[in-house]
Write a protein that holds these residues in place. Structure first.
Motif, PDB file in Angstrom:
ATOM      1  N   GLY A  48     -48.759  54.315  81.285  1.00  0.00           N
ATOM      2  CA  GLY A  48     -48.711  55.828  80.444  1.00  0.00           C
ATOM      3  C   GLY A  48     -47.418  56.874  81.382  1.00  0.00           C
ATOM      4  O   GLY A  48     -46.693  57.279  81.134  1.00  0.00           O
ATOM      5  N   ALA A 200     -42.800  58.618  72.676  1.00  0.00           N
ATOM      6  CA  ALA A 200     -43.626  57.935  72.697  1.00  0.00           C
ATOM      7  C   ALA A 200     -44.842  57.672  73.641  1.00  0.00           C
ATOM      8  O   ALA A 200     -45.787  57.117  72.915  1.00  0.00           O
ATOM      9  N   ALA A 201     -44.444  57.359  74.058  1.00  0.00           N
ATOM     10  CA  ALA A 201     -45.193  57.025  76.010  1.00  0.00           C
ATOM     11  C   ALA A 201     -46.854  58.208  75.333  1.00  0.00           C
ATOM     12  O   ALA A 201     -47.240  58.612  76.390  1.00  0.00           O
ATOM     13  N   LEU A 204     -48.730  57.875  72.784  1.00  0.00           N
ATOM     14  CA  LEU A 204     -49.850  57.067  73.468  1.00  0.00           C
ATOM     15  C   LEU A 204     -50.924  57.251  74.601  1.00  0.00           C
ATOM     16  O   LEU A 204     -52.009  56.834  75.027  1.00  0.00           O
ATOM     17  N   ALA A 207     -53.057  59.574  72.910  1.00  0.00           N
ATOM     18  CA  ALA A 207     -53.895  59.282  72.389  1.00  0.00           C
ATOM     19  C   ALA A 207     -54.884  58.426  73.355  1.00  0.00           C
ATOM     20  O   ALA A 207     -56.059  57.491  72.466  1.00  0.00           O
ATOM     21  N   ALA A 209     -54.133  55.609  74.574  1.00  0.00           N
ATOM     22  CA  ALA A 209     -53.766  54.438  74.582  1.00  0.00           C
ATOM     23  C   ALA A 209     -53.281  53.396  75.374  1.00  0.00           C
ATOM     24  O   ALA A 209     -53.222  52.406  75.247  1.00  0.00           O
ATOM     25  N   LEU A 210     -52.695  54.291  76.265  1.00  0.00           N
ATOM     26  CA  LEU A 210     -52.073  53.863  77.525  1.00  0.00           C
ATOM     27  C   LEU A 210     -52.438  54.874  78.926  1.00  0.00           C
ATOM     28  O   LEU A 210     -53.013  56.248  78.682  1.00  0.00           O
TER      29      LEU A 210
END
Length: 309
Positions: A48, A200-201, A204, A207, A209-210
């Motif tokens: 990320g 987007a990165a 994510l 959150a 997610a990455l």
């Protein structure tokens, strides 16, 4: 009377030197992309973080182009925009995942090496592929190289990594077709891809997610700075600019063929830098794919027209 030919030859010589220097820079920058992506785990950055740096630097550098680019997007078809955006975070994540599962050499080889093959397949699906015999032979060499990499390179995670890298090559091929259909200029493409990808990165990573160190406050500033230079400035900006300079000074065929040297450089630099090995299987795959890409770039694109009797 002789000064004009001499001046013309001098100008051609300068253009050739500039073009060759630009090609050399492109090869080095493309190789550094594969090497730095493979080295992520060793420098304490999550994927990320790498994505944020990779796309954040060009997004900031090209921020003056963003409002104009967003206005021009209103005239684009959604399908074309979707294809162009594949070059951002989707491709980067596949590239990084494949690099994690395999080696820098295979990462630098399989993704750019299979793009001509996948572009041809996608065009054939649309009924728009008419290839010369030389290009068909070149594609056969690429296919043989991919098979050799899968069969001869070894490693328990090798097949999975190869499959991921082939998917990354397919994604880049789809982006290439979208690039041919978009109305955006090169700077506009880089700007919109970088902007959407960094947003987007960040979302994510925030959150969870990455994997990311950014939101824990434990970032390594020297590592981030080095990665920003290699990926953000080098890959995100300079490689594109140098490739344009190379094409303008040498034509399209020579830079495209010379770009096939990037996997060779990556494979040999990875030996002292990352402790990897150039195995016999990798050598076979390198020879087949690199020669196939070079032959594909230099061969005529279409078969010669038949002359009626």
């Amino acid at each position: 009377m002789t000064s004009f030919p001499l001046a013309r030859r001098s100008a051609l010589s300068r253009r050739t030197l500039v073009g060759v220097a630009a090609v050399a820079a492109v090869v080095c920058l493309w190789s550094s992309f594969a090497l730095s992506t493979r080295a992520l785990e060793g420098i304490g950055m999550g994927v990320g973080d790498a994505a944020i740096v990779r796309f954040g630097v060009p997004a900031l550098a090209l921020s003056p182009w963003i409002p104009r680019t967003l206005r021009r997007l209103r005239g684009e078809r959604p399908a074309v925009i979707g294809l162009v955006l594949l070059a951002g975070l989707p491709h980067f994540l596949l590239f990084a995942w494949g690099a994690h599962l395999t080696s820098a050499a295979l990462t630098g080889l399989l993704v750019p090496g299979t793009v001509p093959l996948f572009v041809t397949i996608l065009l054939a699906i649309r009924g728009r592929a008419a290839l010369s015999r030389q290009r068909l032979i070149a594609l056969a060499a690429i296919v043989a190289g991919v098979a050799a990499s899968a069969a001869l390179t070894g490693g328990a995670a090798g097949p999975d990594g190869i499959a991921v890298l082939l998917t990354a090559g397919l994604v880049w091929a789809a982006y290439t077709l979208g690039l041919a259909r978009t109305q955006l200029d090169p700077l506009g493409v880089i700007a919109v891809v970088s902007l959407v990808s960094v947003v987007a990165a960040l979302a994510l990573a925030a959150a969870g997610a990455l994997p990311s160190q950014l939101f824990t406050g434990s970032i390594d500033l020297p590592a981030w700075g080095a990665y920003a230079l290699l990926q953000g400035v080098g890959t995100g900006l300079l490689s594109t600019a140098c490739y344009v300079v190379a094409v303008k000074n040498l034509g399209s065929s020579i830079p495209a063929a010379a770009g096939a040297l990037s996997p060779v450089l990556t494979a040999f630099v990875a030996v002292p830098l990352l402790g990897e090995h150039v195995t016999p299987g990798l050598t076979v795959a390198l020879v087949l794919i690199v020669s196939g890409v070079a032959a594909f770039a230099l061969a005529p694109s279409r078969p010669p027209a038949r002359t009626p009797f």
